[in-house]
Write an enzyme that holds these catalytic residues in place. Structure first.
Site, mmCIF file in Angstrom:
data_model
loop_
_atom_site.group_PDB
_atom_site.id
_atom_site.type_symbol
_atom_site.label_atom_id
_atom_site.label_comp_id
_atom_site.label_asym_id
_atom_site.label_seq_id
_atom_site.Cartn_x
_atom_site.Cartn_y
_atom_site.Cartn_z
ATOM 1 N N HIS A 1 -37.750 25.222 -1.311
ATOM 2 C CA HIS A 1 -37.508 23.809 -1.598
ATOM 3 C C HIS A 1 -36.657 23.578 -2.846
ATOM 4 C CE1 HIS A 1 -40.772 24.516 -4.461
ATOM 5 N NE2 HIS A 1 -40.397 23.417 -5.082
ATOM 6 N N ARG A 2 -36.351 24.621 -3.613
ATOM 7 C CA ARG A 2 -35.569 24.428 -4.839
ATOM 8 C C ARG A 2 -34.144 23.999 -4.502
ATOM 9 N NH1 ARG A 2 -38.955 24.371 -9.350
ATOM 10 N NH2 ARG A 2 -40.616 25.878 -8.993
#
Length: 372
Positions: free
Chosen positions: A205-206
């Site tokens: 998700h970064r």
């Protein structure tokens, strides 16, 4: 003593739940929960309240999505109203999300002491919004509770007054141990059609990995390669799904044989998947800690980590700008039984919340009684 405990995003709930539970053992402490709404849907927020047996928040600020500036400013404006109404003795924040910094800033400007749980962690990468949140929150906090020795070193380098720093251990592990019997009862792998210890569990998700087409294409190629060896189980974060759709890559992911894309999982369900995984591939912070405690091999696709103990002593491998061949080569070695053997870091024993509450009681209740 009145304490406002701040939660906002998914990582906060597991940290605040054991602290709130520890506070509630004492009749001379009023422990209230403020939910900023930074994560606001059922999958990312609601299920955590129910699974972690947390009461309905005393305040829900309803901030929702937005840019970093919008979220931070919105939380500050709404939390200020709560501060004026409640007049707390202490504001307790955890981790490194926008809610953490926003509420700390409001409190300190109203001369209310701030306790920061999970203080002192540093990745060294100031391009990460979380790194800025950590640094700024630590700089205004009165009590800094740390999880690992590297955090002590970081705070010393920053010339923080040693009287503010407390090596408390890791409240994430408090939650894991408290709910471990429930976690073990589940059989999520079977329910989704994969065999225990025969799959790779993945989270991404970064921004560096999922916000751009190039990053997503690299993840796509890595998944394709890994899926030739084992099933890949991928609970997809909402913003990751959104960027897949924007990049036109969602169908390509869905068409990979052996890849199972899931909705975001609840706390218990995700840890059950972690417990039975052959390998975890992630860019999350907390998952690096949970895999180290559970002795599950973990590969972190990031340039840096703010949790170096998981690499130095634990089961985590940090892969900076990896070629997919590097990932697959390491994965093959792990599948063959050649993963490094980690140890559980000091004070990751399920008693961190008790130590935190003990320090705060001594400061705000016992010392007051003795002095009067």
């Amino acid at each position: 003593m009145k304490v406002l405990n701040i939660v906002g995003a998914r990582p906060n709930f597991m940290k605040i739940a054991p602290i709130h539970r520890a506070f509630m053992k004492y009749r001379d402490i009023s422990s209230k929960i403020v939910h900023t709404g930074q994560h606001y849907d059922t999958r990312m927020s609601g299920i955590f309240f129910s699974q972690l047996e947390m009461p309905e928040p005393d305040y829900f600020l309803g901030i929702g999505a937005g840019s970093h500036a919008q979220q931070t400013a919105g939380i500050m404006l709404e939390f200020e109203k709560v501060i004026y109404k409640e007049k707390p003795d202490l504001v307790l924040v955890a981790g490194d999300v926008n809610s953490t910094l926003a509420c700390a800033l409001v409190a300190v400007k109203e001369h209310i002491p701030v306790a920061h749980v999970e203080a002192g962690l540093r990745s060294g990468d100031r391009r990460m919004p979380e790194e800025i949140n950590r640094i700024m929150t630590d700089s205004v906090s009165d009590h800094l509770f740390v999880t690992e020795n590297a955090a002590l070193v970081n705070l010393k380098k920053e010339n923080v007054d040693e009287s503010k720093i407390h090596f408390s251990g890791n409240v994430m592990i408090d939650s894991l141990l408290y709910y471990f019997p429930e976690i073990r009862k589940l059989n999520i792998p079977e329910s989704i059609g994969v065999a225990p210890n025969a799959y790779v569990l993945m989270t991404m998700h970064r921004p560096a990995n999922v916000d751009g087409t190039e990053g997503l294409k690299q993840i796509l190629e890595i998944v394709k390669e890994l899926a030739l060896h084992k099933n890949v189980v991928f609970p997809v974060h909402p913003r990751t799904m959104q960027h897949m759709e924007i990049a036109g890559l969602k169908k390509e992911f869905e068409n990979i044989a052996g890849l199972k894309m899931l909705q975001p999982q609840g706390y218990l369900e995700f840890l059950n998947l972690t417990l039975h995984a052959a390998l975890v591939l992630t860019d999350s912070g907390g998952i690096q800690e949970e895999t180290t405690f559970l002795q599950i091999p973990c590969m972190t696709l990031r340039e840096t980590t703010e949790r170096p103990v998981t690499v130095e002593s634990g089961t985590n491998y940090l892969l900076s700008r990896p070629d997919r061949k590097d990932v697959v080569k390491l994965a093959e070695a792990i599948f063959a039984g050649n993963a490094k053997k980690g140890i559980i870091p000091a004070l990751w024993d399920g008693k961190a919340a008790e130590r935190i509450v003990s320090v705060l009681r001594e400061k705000y209740i016992n010392s007051y009684v003795c002095g009067n």
